[in-house]
Motif scaffolding. Structure first.
Motif, PDB file in Angstrom:
ATOM      1  N   GLY A 271       2.102  10.109  -5.581  1.00  0.00           N
ATOM      2  CA  GLY A 271       2.478  11.603  -4.847  1.00  0.00           C
ATOM      3  C   GLY A 271       2.348  11.696  -3.915  1.00  0.00           C
ATOM      4  O   GLY A 271       2.509  13.166  -3.058  1.00  0.00           O
ATOM      5  N   ILE A 272       1.868  10.272  -2.752  1.00  0.00           N
ATOM      6  CA  ILE A 272       1.222  11.003  -1.630  1.00  0.00           C
ATOM      7  C   ILE A 272       1.453  10.055  -0.517  1.00  0.00           C
ATOM      8  O   ILE A 272       2.808   8.936  -0.612  1.00  0.00           O
ATOM      9  CB  ILE A 272       0.171   9.855  -1.339  1.00  0.00           C
ATOM     10  CG1 ILE A 272      -1.702  10.697  -2.805  1.00  0.00           C
ATOM     11  CG2 ILE A 272      -1.006  10.244   0.105  1.00  0.00           C
ATOM     12  CD1 ILE A 272      -2.562   9.413  -2.600  1.00  0.00           C
ATOM     13  N   THR A 273       2.425  10.861   0.259  1.00  0.00           N
ATOM     14  CA  THR A 273       2.832  10.592   1.550  1.00  0.00           C
ATOM     15  C   THR A 273       2.463  10.186   2.803  1.00  0.00           C
ATOM     16  O   THR A 273       1.227  10.462   3.182  1.00  0.00           O
ATOM     17  CB  THR A 273       3.597  11.889   2.287  1.00  0.00           C
ATOM     18  OG1 THR A 273       3.515  13.409   2.723  1.00  0.00           O
ATOM     19  CG2 THR A 273       5.186  12.425   0.733  1.00  0.00           C
TER      20      THR A 273
ATOM     21  N   MET B 130       0.493  -1.485   0.499  1.00  0.00           N
ATOM     22  CA  MET B 130       0.069  -0.020  -0.569  1.00  0.00           C
ATOM     23  C   MET B 130       0.700   1.344   0.308  1.00  0.00           C
ATOM     24  O   MET B 130       0.282   2.322  -0.326  1.00  0.00           O
ATOM     25  CB  MET B 130      -0.586  -0.192   1.779  1.00  0.00           C
ATOM     26  CG  MET B 130      -2.006   1.054   1.891  1.00  0.00           C
ATOM     27  SD  MET B 130      -2.522   1.049  -0.046  1.00  0.00           S
ATOM     28  CE  MET B 130      -4.481  -0.038   0.122  1.00  0.00           C
ATOM     29  N   ARG B 131       1.866   1.383   0.734  1.00  0.00           N
ATOM     30  CA  ARG B 131       2.891   2.136   0.752  1.00  0.00           C
ATOM     31  C   ARG B 131       3.723   2.754  -0.381  1.00  0.00           C
ATOM     32  O   ARG B 131       3.802   3.917  -0.631  1.00  0.00           O
ATOM     33  CB  ARG B 131       3.820   2.288   2.084  1.00  0.00           C
ATOM     34  CG  ARG B 131       3.162   2.487   3.829  1.00  0.00           C
ATOM     35  CD  ARG B 131       4.369   2.195   4.114  1.00  0.00           C
ATOM     36  NE  ARG B 131       3.309   2.302   5.780  1.00  0.00           N
ATOM     37  CZ  ARG B 131       4.204   2.924   6.489  1.00  0.00           C
ATOM     38  NH1 ARG B 131       4.956   2.773   7.270  1.00  0.00           N
ATOM     39  NH2 ARG B 131       3.310   2.671   7.676  1.00  0.00           N
TER      40      ARG B 131
END
Length: 73
Positions: free
Chosen positions: A9-11, A1-2
Motif C-alpha cells: 500500500g506504499i506509493t 521492489m515497486r
C-alpha cells in the motif's frame, strides 16, 4: 521492489525524466528532512555514544516525546 511496495500500500515517489516534475516531490522530502534534523538535535542520537539497540531506542523514544510535547499548543 515497486511491486513489493504496491502490495504494502506504499506509493513510489520517484521523479522520472520527462514524465514527472521533481517540484512535487520536494514537499514530501522536506517533511522527512525536517523530522530527521529535529531528532539529530539531540546530541546523544547524533553522536551515538551507546551501541546497544535498547538504549538507542529509549533515547529516540524520549526525543520523539519531547519533540511532540514542544509542538502541542
Amino acid at each position: 521492489m515497486r511491486r513489493y511496495l504496491r502490495r504494502g500500500g506504499i506509493t513510489v515517489r520517484i521523479a522520472r525524466i520527462g514524465v514527472d516534475s521533481s517540484d512535487r516531490l520536494g514537499r514530501h522530502r522536506w517533511v522527512v528532512e525536517r523530522t530527521i534534523s529535529w531528532l539529530l538535535a539531540f546530541r546523544r542520537l547524533a553522536i551515538r555514544y551507546d551501541r546497544s539497540a535498547a538504549t538507542i531506542t529509549a533515547v529516540a523514544t524520549l526525543a520523539i516525546t519531547v519533540i511532540c510535547a514542544r509542538r502541542l499548543p
